[in-house]
Design a protein around this motif. Structure first.
Motif, PDB file in Angstrom:
ATOM      1  N   ASP A 100      16.445  34.318  54.398  1.00 41.25           N
ATOM      2  CA  ASP A 100      16.052  34.667  53.031  1.00 41.25           C
ATOM      3  C   ASP A 100      15.211  33.570  52.389  1.00 41.25           C
ATOM      4  O   ASP A 100      15.139  33.467  51.171  1.00 41.25           O
ATOM      5  CB  ASP A 100      17.253  35.058  52.170  1.00 41.25           C
ATOM      6  CG  ASP A 100      18.254  33.937  51.990  1.00 41.25           C
ATOM      7  OD1 ASP A 100      18.036  32.835  52.512  1.00 41.25           O
ATOM      8  OD2 ASP A 100      19.261  34.175  51.308  1.00 41.25           O
ATOM      9  N   SER A 101      14.523  32.787  53.221  1.00 41.67           N
ATOM     10  CA  SER A 101      13.627  31.769  52.670  1.00 41.67           C
ATOM     11  C   SER A 101      12.400  32.438  52.063  1.00 41.67           C
ATOM     12  O   SER A 101      11.987  33.526  52.489  1.00 41.67           O
ATOM     13  CB  SER A 101      13.204  30.769  53.749  1.00 41.67           C
ATOM     14  OG  SER A 101      12.304  31.377  54.650  1.00 41.67           O
ATOM     15  N   PRO A 114       9.161  39.885  46.817  1.00 44.95           N
ATOM     16  CA  PRO A 114       9.702  38.967  47.813  1.00 44.95           C
ATOM     17  C   PRO A 114      10.806  38.058  47.267  1.00 44.95           C
ATOM     18  O   PRO A 114      11.609  37.529  48.026  1.00 44.95           O
ATOM     19  CB  PRO A 114       8.498  38.156  48.284  1.00 44.95           C
ATOM     20  CG  PRO A 114       7.352  38.553  47.449  1.00 44.95           C
ATOM     21  CD  PRO A 114       7.737  39.722  46.621  1.00 44.95           C
ATOM     22  N   GLU A 115      10.866  37.928  45.949  1.00 42.82           N
ATOM     23  CA  GLU A 115      11.900  37.081  45.344  1.00 42.82           C
ATOM     24  C   GLU A 115      13.199  37.841  45.075  1.00 42.82           C
ATOM     25  O   GLU A 115      14.183  37.254  44.626  1.00 42.82           O
ATOM     26  CB  GLU A 115      11.377  36.461  44.037  1.00 42.82           C
ATOM     27  CG  GLU A 115      11.109  37.460  42.923  1.00 42.82           C
ATOM     28  CD  GLU A 115       9.860  38.336  43.102  1.00 42.82           C
ATOM     29  OE1 GLU A 115       9.832  39.424  42.506  1.00 42.82           O
ATOM     30  OE2 GLU A 115       8.943  37.942  43.841  1.00 42.82           O
ATOM     31  N   ASP A 116      13.245  39.144  45.380  1.00 43.61           N
ATOM     32  CA  ASP A 116      14.449  39.953  45.152  1.00 43.61           C
ATOM     33  C   ASP A 116      15.634  39.334  45.906  1.00 43.61           C
ATOM     34  O   ASP A 116      15.552  39.113  47.115  1.00 43.61           O
ATOM     35  CB  ASP A 116      14.199  41.384  45.650  1.00 43.61           C
ATOM     36  CG  ASP A 116      15.295  42.361  45.253  1.00 43.61           C
ATOM     37  OD1 ASP A 116      16.486  41.998  45.368  1.00 43.61           O
ATOM     38  OD2 ASP A 116      14.956  43.481  44.845  1.00 43.61           O
ATOM     39  N   PRO A 117      16.731  39.041  45.207  1.00 43.93           N
ATOM     40  CA  PRO A 117      17.870  38.391  45.867  1.00 43.93           C
ATOM     41  C   PRO A 117      18.568  39.267  46.915  1.00 43.93           C
ATOM     42  O   PRO A 117      19.288  38.741  47.766  1.00 43.93           O
ATOM     43  CB  PRO A 117      18.822  38.062  44.714  1.00 43.93           C
ATOM     44  CG  PRO A 117      18.421  38.968  43.604  1.00 43.93           C
ATOM     45  CD  PRO A 117      16.959  39.260  43.782  1.00 43.93           C
ATOM     46  N   ASN A 118      18.356  40.586  46.878  1.00 43.77           N
ATOM     47  CA  ASN A 118      18.979  41.466  47.870  1.00 43.77           C
ATOM     48  C   ASN A 118      18.155  41.591  49.155  1.00 43.77           C
ATOM     49  O   ASN A 118      18.641  42.097  50.161  1.00 43.77           O
ATOM     50  CB  ASN A 118      19.209  42.859  47.290  1.00 43.77           C
ATOM     51  CG  ASN A 118      20.311  42.849  46.258  1.00 43.77           C
ATOM     52  OD1 ASN A 118      21.328  42.194  46.443  1.00 43.77           O
ATOM     53  ND2 ASN A 118      20.096  43.546  45.156  1.00 43.77           N
ATOM     54  N   LEU A 119      16.907  41.139  49.111  1.00 41.51           N
ATOM     55  CA  LEU A 119      16.029  41.217  50.279  1.00 41.51           C
ATOM     56  C   LEU A 119      16.401  40.143  51.291  1.00 41.51           C
ATOM     57  O   LEU A 119      16.539  38.964  50.948  1.00 41.51           O
ATOM     58  CB  LEU A 119      14.566  41.027  49.860  1.00 41.51           C
ATOM     59  CG  LEU A 119      13.530  40.932  50.974  1.00 41.51           C
ATOM     60  CD1 LEU A 119      13.461  42.210  51.800  1.00 41.51           C
ATOM     61  CD2 LEU A 119      12.158  40.603  50.394  1.00 41.51           C
ATOM     62  N   VAL A 120      16.592  40.553  52.525  1.00 42.32           N
ATOM     63  CA  VAL A 120      16.807  39.618  53.628  1.00 42.32           C
ATOM     64  C   VAL A 120      15.906  40.071  54.781  1.00 42.32           C
ATOM     65  O   VAL A 120      15.663  41.269  54.947  1.00 42.32           O
ATOM     66  CB  VAL A 120      18.297  39.539  54.047  1.00 42.32           C
ATOM     67  CG1 VAL A 120      18.783  40.829  54.658  1.00 42.32           C
ATOM     68  CG2 VAL A 120      18.546  38.377  54.980  1.00 42.32           C
ATOM     69  N   ILE A 121      15.410  39.100  55.521  1.00 39.64           N
ATOM     70  CA  ILE A 121      14.526  39.399  56.643  1.00 39.64           C
ATOM     71  C   ILE A 121      15.289  39.197  57.950  1.00 39.64           C
ATOM     72  O   ILE A 121      15.906  38.150  58.162  1.00 39.64           O
ATOM     73  CB  ILE A 121      13.273  38.498  56.619  1.00 39.64           C
ATOM     74  CG1 ILE A 121      12.530  38.617  55.277  1.00 39.64           C
ATOM     75  CG2 ILE A 121      12.364  38.824  57.800  1.00 39.64           C
ATOM     76  CD1 ILE A 121      12.061  40.014  54.914  1.00 39.64           C
ATOM     77  N   LYS A 180       8.113  47.971  47.700  1.00 39.86           N
ATOM     78  CA  LYS A 180       8.414  48.056  46.258  1.00 39.86           C
ATOM     79  C   LYS A 180       9.365  49.203  45.938  1.00 39.86           C
ATOM     80  O   LYS A 180      10.004  49.192  44.901  1.00 39.86           O
ATOM     81  CB  LYS A 180       7.123  48.218  45.458  1.00 39.86           C
ATOM     82  CG  LYS A 180       6.299  46.956  45.392  1.00 39.86           C
ATOM     83  CD  LYS A 180       5.040  47.181  44.563  1.00 39.86           C
ATOM     84  CE  LYS A 180       4.224  45.918  44.480  1.00 39.86           C
ATOM     85  NZ  LYS A 180       2.953  46.131  43.763  1.00 39.86           N
ATOM     86  N   GLU A 181       9.435  50.183  46.825  1.00 39.41           N
ATOM     87  CA  GLU A 181      10.345  51.311  46.617  1.00 39.41           C
ATOM     88  C   GLU A 181      11.812  50.850  46.663  1.00 39.41           C
ATOM     89  O   GLU A 181      12.676  51.455  46.048  1.00 39.41           O
ATOM     90  CB  GLU A 181      10.086  52.377  47.682  1.00 39.41           C
ATOM     91  CG  GLU A 181      10.844  53.657  47.445  1.00 39.41           C
ATOM     92  CD  GLU A 181      10.422  54.755  48.407  1.00 39.41           C
ATOM     93  OE1 GLU A 181      11.293  55.605  48.703  1.00 39.41           O
ATOM     94  OE2 GLU A 181       9.261  54.779  48.851  1.00 39.41           O
TER      95      GLU A 181
END
Length: 140
Positions: free
Chosen positions: A90-91, A110-117, A104-105
């Protein structure tokens, strides 16, 4: 087939086939879903939410099996079978590398705290179904 030629075929499929299936293990059974992937030198990246079953499944068992490249045009379509080991990131730089506007849906950016790669390192990569030939394994 030479490994250089085989790698070119694999890279072409991974670069041009964004949607594939990703399998993980849930309750000791396979669990598959469609995902969107980005290829970077045979390492795959996929975006997901931290609040999904797959993140829990990966924490318990970091191995995955991915199918990419089959377009359904016929029995001789070649595709890639990809077995890999998954790590979660999540960097800011990894999120920005993978981010595209289609996300975006599901995410604010990219700064969304729920987003993980999900970063998937290859363990075994094969080209399947090319003109009814046996699978060809790319040496890693």
């Amino acid at each position: 087939m030479e490994q250089k030629e085989l790698r070119a075929i694999v890279e072409n499929i991974l670069d041009n086939s964004y949607v594939g299936t990703m399998a993980t293990v849930k309750n000791n059974k396979p669990h598959s879903r469609y995902m969107t992937f980005l290829n970077d030198n045979l390492t795959l990246y996929a975006a997901t939410s931290k609040k999904t079953d797959k993140t829990d499944e990966i924490e318990e068992n970091p191995y995955t099996h991915i199918l990419l490249g089959y377009d359904g045009d016929g029995f001789n379509d070649e595709f890639v079978e990809y077995m890999g080991e998954v790590s979660m990131h999540d960097s800011k730089e990894v999120k920005e590398k993978v981010w595209n506007d289609a996300m975006k849906e599901w995410f604010d950016g990219p700064e969304d705290p729920n987003l993980v790669i999900l970063k998937i390192e290859p363990l075994e990569v094969k080209v399947m179904n090319k003109k009814n030939l046996p699978p060809k394994e790319l040496k890693l």
